[in-house]
Design an enzyme around this catalytic site. Sequence first.
Site, PDB file in Angstrom:
ATOM      1  CB  SER A   1      -0.931  -0.021   1.212  1.00 11.34           C
ATOM      2  OG  SER A   1      -1.903   0.994   1.104  1.00 11.34           O
ATOM      3  CG  ASN A   2      -0.295   4.666  -1.404  1.00 10.07           C
ATOM      4  OD1 ASN A   2      -1.001   5.431  -0.764  1.00 10.07           O
ATOM      5  ND2 ASN A   2      -0.739   4.044  -2.494  1.00 10.07           N
TER       6      ASN A   2
END
Length: 399
Positions: free
Chosen positions: A209-210
Amino acid sequence: MPQGKKIILGVTGSIAAYKSALLTRLLVKSGAEVQIVMTDAAKEFITPLTLSTLSNKPVLSSFWTDRQSGKWNSHVDLGLWADLFLIAPASAHTMAKMANGFCDNLLSAIYLSARCPVMLAPAMDVDMFHHESTRENIGKLKQRNHYILPSGTGELASGLIGEGRMAEPEEIMDHITNFFSPIRRFENKKVLITAGPTRESIDPVRYISNHSSGKMGYALAEAFASEGAEVILVSGPVEVKPQNQKIVLHSVNSAEEMYNACLQEHAGADIAVLAAAVADYRPAITAPEKIKKSGSHLEIELIATPDIAMELGKQKKPHQRHIGFALETENELENARSKKSRKNFDLIVLNSLKTPGAGFGTDTNQVTLIGKNDVVETFPLKSKSEVAKDIVNAVAELL
Ligand code: C5P
């Protein structure tokens, strides 16, 4: 503008009461008649003299003006006098009393007597803000159609970081101005917004993810909804929640899920704002069981996710407008321009990574807009809700 409007400003016991002075000043400057009503606890944080001087009226906090002669402040008259009852800051205690009909001071008696709309700017520490009882009380007040202004996230007086900061006086003024003379440029328009990160599963417990917080996309959703738009918010997993009841939330996890939700909604939308930080790649295979530790290396093959903006761009009809985002680390303008044309955007918002306070996770952002004919407009660092307004203004010009 609140010009000529009668506003009761209720001030309750919270450190954010220091901001009530500026709020009073802004209200008076805008031409409103302001009657301050303070609780006793509020006086521990700001003096009545400050607020009476700024509002040009004596501050009221008790039923009695002269007990001997029986002169008193009628909560009924005050409740009927006001065009708006604003409580800023609204403490957890005062909201609990309001939610449950307690009436043990002038402020809560006015609340029960008022026929005008009620607006609250909650302020408290993060754990109080998220406590089940506060959530329930706010839920009750929302059900009564009171306006609960969004609280900010950030550093709190306790030193903790989180949600519960009172909205800034300038933001409260915007809500009041919009309340008295609403600008509704997006009435009958449907706006599709993507926001937040996506999560691409590696196995049942891990994902790629980020750091996207979703705050920019959510601020845009609020800004469009406050101008009458029907907003479909397709969001990856985030902490923020939509405030305006006109926002329909589709919660998704992966890029694939976000893509499918967007495809469903896009045909009916007039405007698409692609603010999500969609993962560009996902694991080629999601392992069905948790991957066991073995050896010093693990290779995960990644394959491209669908580019939502690109796909929607191909389907764009002449009446539709698409707005995209770009976060570049080099040749910012040039790359953003080429992204705008490749993805068929009408407007691209270039986020600066170089300005401190801008970008992921913060409450502020600094953007450059590239619009029609690639005209470039650079804005200073602002709160994300202010940035959202700049973007919404630019979108209104595109229509
Ligand atoms: O190519 P890049 O990821 O920099 O493009 C950013 C823009 O494209 C943003 O508006 C983002 O929301 C959108 N995007 C998308 N789907 C992807 C990747 C990016 O909608 N898979």
